[in-house]
Design a protein around this motif. Structure first.
Motif, short mmCIF file in Angstrom:
data_model
loop_
_atom_site.label_atom_id
_atom_site.label_comp_id
_atom_site.label_asym_id
_atom_site.label_seq_id
_atom_site.Cartn_x
_atom_site.Cartn_y
_atom_site.Cartn_z
N GLY A 7 0.66 -1.36 0.28
CA GLY A 7 0.36 0.05 0.22
C GLY A 7 1.10 1.32 0.39
N CYS A 8 0.80 2.52 -0.65
CA CYS A 8 1.32 3.25 -1.04
C CYS A 8 0.81 4.71 -0.77
N GLY A 9 0.26 5.14 -0.28
CA GLY A 9 -1.54 6.13 0.28
C GLY A 9 -0.52 6.96 1.12
N PRO A 10 -0.82 8.39 1.61
CA PRO A 10 -0.79 8.98 2.87
C PRO A 10 -0.03 8.79 3.78
N LEU A 11 -0.44 7.10 4.55
CA LEU A 11 -0.04 6.72 5.61
C LEU A 11 1.41 5.95 5.40
N THR A 12 1.52 5.45 3.57
CA THR A 12 3.24 5.22 3.93
C THR A 12 4.22 6.77 3.93
N LYS A 13 3.96 7.68 3.34
CA LYS A 13 4.66 8.60 3.32
C LYS A 13 5.01 9.39 4.17
N LEU A 14 3.72 8.84 5.11
CA LEU A 14 3.63 9.33 6.40
C LEU A 14 5.22 8.99 7.73
N LEU A 15 4.42 7.53 7.44
CA LEU A 15 4.64 6.55 7.81
C LEU A 15 6.91 6.90 8.04
N LEU A 16 7.15 6.75 6.96
CA LEU A 16 8.54 6.78 6.22
C LEU A 16 8.94 8.00 6.36
N ASN A 17 8.38 8.67 6.81
CA ASN A 17 9.37 10.47 7.21
C ASN A 17 9.34 10.73 8.95
N SER A 18 8.40 9.99 9.32
CA SER A 18 8.19 10.06 10.66
C SER A 18 9.62 8.77 11.26
N MET A 19 9.41 7.90 10.80
CA MET A 19 10.82 7.08 11.30
C MET A 19 12.39 7.39 11.67
N SER A 20 12.66 7.23 12.56
CA SER A 20 13.95 7.53 12.29
C SER A 20 14.74 6.03 11.47
N THR A 21 14.42 6.53 10.35
CA THR A 21 15.11 4.69 9.88
C THR A 21 16.59 5.33 8.86
N ASP A 22 17.26 5.76 9.54
CA ASP A 22 18.74 5.24 9.10
C ASP A 22 19.34 4.11 8.50
N THR A 120 -6.90 5.27 13.55
CA THR A 120 -7.70 5.80 14.44
C THR A 120 -6.52 7.33 13.92
N LEU A 121 -7.21 8.32 14.71
CA LEU A 121 -5.68 9.33 15.15
C LEU A 121 -4.45 9.23 15.08
N GLY A 122 -4.10 7.47 16.24
CA GLY A 122 -3.18 7.11 16.39
C GLY A 122 -2.27 6.44 16.07
N LEU A 123 -2.76 6.06 14.37
CA LEU A 123 -2.84 4.99 13.93
C LEU A 123 -1.44 5.57 13.54
N LEU A 124 -0.62 6.48 13.37
CA LEU A 124 1.04 6.69 13.03
C LEU A 124 2.07 6.59 14.32
N GLN A 125 1.52 6.80 15.31
CA GLN A 125 1.81 6.12 16.76
C GLN A 125 1.50 5.26 17.13
N ASP A 126 0.52 4.21 16.31
CA ASP A 126 1.26 2.44 16.78
C ASP A 126 1.71 1.71 16.39
N LEU A 127 1.89 3.09 14.80
CA LEU A 127 2.44 1.58 13.79
C LEU A 127 4.24 2.08 14.41
#
Length: 136
Positions: A7-22, A120-127
């Motif tokens: 799945g590629c959508g807003p959630l995926t993009k937010l997840l990529l930007n929110s993680m410390s993913t070095d 939910t509103l906390g989905l990104l945090q839950d992930l």
């Protein structure tokens, strides 16, 4: 850590930007070519365009055999469930996290060795919390 995302959508993009993913690399399987092109600019991201319903082939193209985590984040609960089960029980991915909207499905599939998050509103945090936890 190799993370395979369906799945590629807003959630995926937010997840990529929110993680410390070095130290993370991502492969994203999706049907939205515009979204895939946007995330493909990231050096740690590989994309796979899904144009056919033969999901096992796309999972192999996404290097599921190397995946430490599989995230089913499409907008289709049934597709998330199906690919989550395939990732867990056919390809033996240790961590499978599925986004499911319908509460009865959430309860059923959380009992079948899949980690379930609700939109939910906390989905990104839950992930992010699920990804940081050790294997259940």
């Amino acid at each position: 850590m190799h993370i395979l995302i369906l799945g590629c959508g807003p959630l995926t993009k937010l997840l990529l930007n929110s993680m410390s993913t070095d130290n993370h690399e991502f492969t994203i399987i999706g049907t939205n070519i515009n979204c895939l092109n946007e995330v493909a600019d990231e050096p740690r991201v590989t994309t796979v365009l899904n144009v056919d319903p033969s999901m096992q082939d796309y999972l192999r193209l996404g290097n599921i055999n190397r995946a430490d985590v599989f995230l089913a984040l499409s907008d289709d609960d049934h597709q998330n469930i199906l690919t989550g089960q395939i990732a867990k029980h056919i390809f033996n991915v240790d961590r499978v996290i599925c986004k499911l909207e319908h509460p009865p499905l959430q309860q059923l599939y959380s009992e079948l060795e899949l980690e379930v998050v609700s939109p939910t509103l906390g989905l990104l945090q839950d992930l992010n919390q699920s990804l940081q936890r050790k294997n259940p």
